[in-house]
Design a protein around this motif. Structure first.
Motif, short mmCIF file in Angstrom:
data_model
loop_
_atom_site.label_atom_id
_atom_site.label_comp_id
_atom_site.label_asym_id
_atom_site.label_seq_id
_atom_site.Cartn_x
_atom_site.Cartn_y
_atom_site.Cartn_z
N TYR A 135 0.84 -1.20 0.00
CA TYR A 135 0.00 0.00 0.00
C TYR A 135 0.87 1.25 0.00
O TYR A 135 0.65 2.20 -0.76
N LYS A 136 1.88 1.25 0.85
CA LYS A 136 2.77 2.41 0.93
C LYS A 136 3.55 2.59 -0.37
O LYS A 136 3.76 3.71 -0.84
N GLN A 137 3.96 1.48 -0.98
CA GLN A 137 4.72 1.55 -2.23
C GLN A 137 3.88 2.15 -3.35
O GLN A 137 4.35 2.98 -4.12
N TYR A 138 2.61 1.75 -3.43
CA TYR A 138 1.76 2.20 -4.53
C TYR A 138 1.19 3.59 -4.31
O TYR A 138 0.90 4.30 -5.27
N THR A 139 1.00 3.98 -3.05
CA THR A 139 0.31 5.25 -2.78
C THR A 139 1.20 6.32 -2.16
O THR A 139 0.82 7.49 -2.15
N GLU A 140 2.35 5.88 -1.61
CA GLU A 140 3.23 6.80 -0.88
C GLU A 140 2.49 7.43 0.31
O GLU A 140 2.72 8.58 0.67
N ARG A 141 1.61 6.64 0.92
CA ARG A 141 0.86 7.08 2.10
C ARG A 141 1.20 6.16 3.27
O ARG A 141 1.65 5.03 3.07
N ASN A 142 0.92 6.63 4.48
CA ASN A 142 1.18 5.84 5.69
C ASN A 142 -0.09 5.56 6.48
O ASN A 142 -0.04 5.35 7.69
N ASP A 143 -1.23 5.54 5.80
CA ASP A 143 -2.51 5.40 6.50
C ASP A 143 -2.62 4.11 7.30
O ASP A 143 -3.29 4.08 8.33
N LEU A 144 -2.00 3.03 6.85
CA LEU A 144 -2.23 1.73 7.46
C LEU A 144 -1.24 1.37 8.56
O LEU A 144 -1.31 0.28 9.10
N LYS A 200 -2.72 -0.98 15.13
CA LYS A 200 -3.45 -2.18 14.76
C LYS A 200 -4.95 -1.90 14.70
O LYS A 200 -5.65 -2.37 13.79
N SER A 201 -5.47 -1.12 15.64
CA SER A 201 -6.90 -0.85 15.68
C SER A 201 -7.35 -0.09 14.43
O SER A 201 -8.41 -0.38 13.87
N ARG A 202 -6.55 0.84 13.98
CA ARG A 202 -6.90 1.59 12.77
C ARG A 202 -6.80 0.70 11.54
O ARG A 202 -7.62 0.78 10.63
N PHE A 203 -5.79 -0.16 11.51
CA PHE A 203 -5.63 -1.12 10.42
C PHE A 203 -6.87 -1.99 10.31
O PHE A 203 -7.42 -2.20 9.23
N TYR A 207 -9.95 -0.10 8.96
CA TYR A 207 -9.94 0.12 7.51
C TYR A 207 -10.35 -1.12 6.74
O TYR A 207 -10.93 -1.02 5.65
N LEU A 208 -10.07 -2.31 7.29
CA LEU A 208 -10.39 -3.54 6.57
C LEU A 208 -11.77 -4.10 6.93
O LEU A 208 -12.20 -5.10 6.36
N LYS A 209 -12.45 -3.44 7.85
CA LYS A 209 -13.75 -3.93 8.33
C LYS A 209 -14.77 -4.07 7.20
O LYS A 209 -15.48 -5.07 7.11
N LEU A 210 -14.85 -3.08 6.33
CA LEU A 210 -15.81 -3.11 5.22
C LEU A 210 -15.53 -4.27 4.28
O LEU A 210 -16.45 -4.98 3.86
N PHE A 211 -14.26 -4.50 3.96
CA PHE A 211 -13.89 -5.55 3.02
C PHE A 211 -14.11 -6.94 3.62
O PHE A 211 -14.39 -7.90 2.90
N THR A 261 4.63 -7.17 14.39
CA THR A 261 3.73 -6.06 14.05
C THR A 261 2.37 -6.16 14.73
O THR A 261 1.63 -5.18 14.78
N LEU A 262 2.01 -7.38 15.19
CA LEU A 262 0.71 -7.66 15.79
C LEU A 262 -0.44 -7.53 14.78
O LEU A 262 -1.60 -7.46 15.16
N LEU A 263 -0.10 -7.50 13.49
CA LEU A 263 -1.12 -7.43 12.45
C LEU A 263 -1.52 -8.85 12.05
O LEU A 263 -0.70 -9.76 12.04
#
Length: 219
Positions: free
Chosen positions: A126-135, A139-142, A145-149, A165-167
């Motif tokens: 995700y970071k490679q493709y978007t250059e973002r750090n959202d994820l 862990k709770s935010r991660f 974000y995946l709850k809908l999927f 990472t506890l992910l």
């Protein structure tokens, strides 16, 4: 469709409540699996009355599909409205999941067409493709974000986690190919570009890149 429902109720032991329950269940989850315990009765009922449910969903601009090889039934929209309701981050995650699935399905897919990856692998890609750090915030935010999927049966999250990472371990289902076809990727690319042009932040425009990448890989 209404005549089919009436005939089914009058001539069999099927009750109207069963039809409504199954219709709402598929509407909520988008896909049901033959071997998933919670889905099994709904899968069997839809499969038995496939034409009835196909007609019903067509009234709402959706088409019903069945994949016997991987054992799922699902619905998909004939318009881009569903994608328009996604946030930019959700869209970026979805495209990243699709790219990962495309790259790895031939070499590491399971019998049901799914692939399993670490949560950290999704974060890295995700970071490679978007250059973002959202994820990577927590862990709770991660998980949020995946709850809908997860709800829409695009993936599942294992109770097994990476010790560092506890992910969780993520299983991506083949239903991702139904949601994100090359044609949809092309349409999404235009939608994202339009939305990015009306926004002023660099975060939005960075997500155009991953849609373009997906189309190059798929087409």
């Amino acid at each position: 469709m209404f005549n089919e429902v009436r005939n089914l109720i009058n001539n069999t032991a099927v009750e109207e409540s069963q039809i409504i329950e199954t219709f709402n269940y598929l509407q909520n989850h988008q896909f049901v699996f033959r071997k998933r315990s919670k889905d099994r009765k709904h899968y069997a009922f839809i499969s038995e009355h496939f034409d009835l449910f196909r007609s019903g969903f067509e009234l709402f601009g959706k088409f019903l599909i069945q994949n016997n090889d991987y054992g799922y039934i699902g619905i998909n929209s004939t318009s881009s409205d569903d994608f328009n309701r996604l946030t930019m981050i959700d869209t970026a995650i979805l495209v990243t999941l699709r790219v990962i699935y495309h790259q790895e399905k031939e070499s590491r897919s399971n019998e049901d067409g799914s692939i399993s990856i670490s949560g950290s692998h999704l974060v890295t890609q995700y970071k490679q493709y978007t250059e973002r750090n959202d994820l990577v915030d927590s862990k709770s935010r991660f998980m949020e974000y995946l709850k809908l999927f997860k709800q829409k049966r695009i993936l599942s999250l294992s109770s097994e986690v990476d010790e560092e990472t506890l992910l969780p371990i993520i299983t991506i289902f083949p239903t991702i190919e139904v949601i994100m076809t090359p044609e949809v990727a092309l349409r999404l690319n235009q939608e994202i570009a339009n939305r990015a042009n009306s926004a002023s932040s660099d975060d939005d425009t960075s997500q155009i890149k991953i849609s373009s990448y997906t189309m190059e890989e798929e087409v």
